[in-house]
Enzyme design. Structure first.
Site, short mmCIF file in Angstrom:
data_model
loop_
_atom_site.label_atom_id
_atom_site.label_comp_id
_atom_site.label_asym_id
_atom_site.label_seq_id
_atom_site.Cartn_x
_atom_site.Cartn_y
_atom_site.Cartn_z
CG HIS A 199 -8.00 27.46 5.95
ND1 HIS A 199 -7.39 27.59 4.72
CD2 HIS A 199 -7.83 26.16 6.31
CE1 HIS A 199 -6.88 26.43 4.36
NE2 HIS A 199 -7.13 25.55 5.30
CE LYS A 217 6.81 29.48 2.04
NZ LYS A 217 7.63 30.31 1.18
#
Length: 184
Positions: free
Chosen positions: A39, A104
């Site tokens: 990222h 999550k």
């Protein structure tokens, strides 16, 4: 038994507008893997006006660092990683058209606001079910940042990849709803 909504990638505003917090979803199509190191590189590329290694529009990024691929398999265990590590980067990718994220854990306020603003969905995959999730992955190919090892960006082709809508474009948050439900 809860009926699952089946969706196909790439996603668009219409497809994400039909999903609501708590929906059980089965995804078929392409997903891209990326964790925090990838990222960071994606956002650095955006800042330098460089071409990204995949079309971000309509994409779904799965926060996973798969284990090594055993002989005869497509991928090793492929369970979700904790999503908040991508929170400083996710809004920039949503701004460019990313429509889904799978991981999550809860997201920060800035990410939840960007989800509403840019019409994106945050899905949760079940932690601890990495071997079962891997069975839905039919193809896996490294497409960028191979030097990152398990954190390289992979293009996955999945069939009926199971997940649940945590944050929808209407401001719903499954984690908050769950806490409120049991607080009563």
């Amino acid at each position: 038994m809860v009926k699952s909504v089946e969706i196909t990638t790439p996603l668009d505003d219409v497809s994400v507008s039909k999903l609501k917090t708590g929906d059980s979803v089965l995804i078929t199509g392409e997903l891209y893997t990326a964790r925090d190191a990838a990222h960071k590189r994606l956002v650095e590329a955006i800042e330098k006006n460089e071409k990204l290694p995949f079309d971000i529009k309509g994409s779904v990024i799965y926060y996973v660092g798969p284990s090594p691929t055993p002989p005869g398999k497509v991928i090793g265990s492929a369970g979700p990683t904790t999503s908040y590590r991508m929170d400083s980067y996710a809004p920039e990718l949503m701004k460019l058209g990313m429509k889904g994220m799978i991981g999550k854990g809860m997201r920060k306020d800035n990410v939840r606001e960007a989800i509403k603003k840019f019409k994106c969905i945050y899905f949760a995959a079940v932690g601890g079910a990495a071997a079962l999730i891997a069975k839905t992955i039919k193809e896996c190919k490294i497409i960028a940042y191979e030097d990152l090892g398990p954190e390289a960006i992979n293009r996955l082709y999945v069939e009926k990849f199971p997940c649940v809508v945590v944050n929808d474009i209407y401001g719903g948050d499954l984690y908050i709803l769950g806490i409120d439900k049991y607080r009563r």
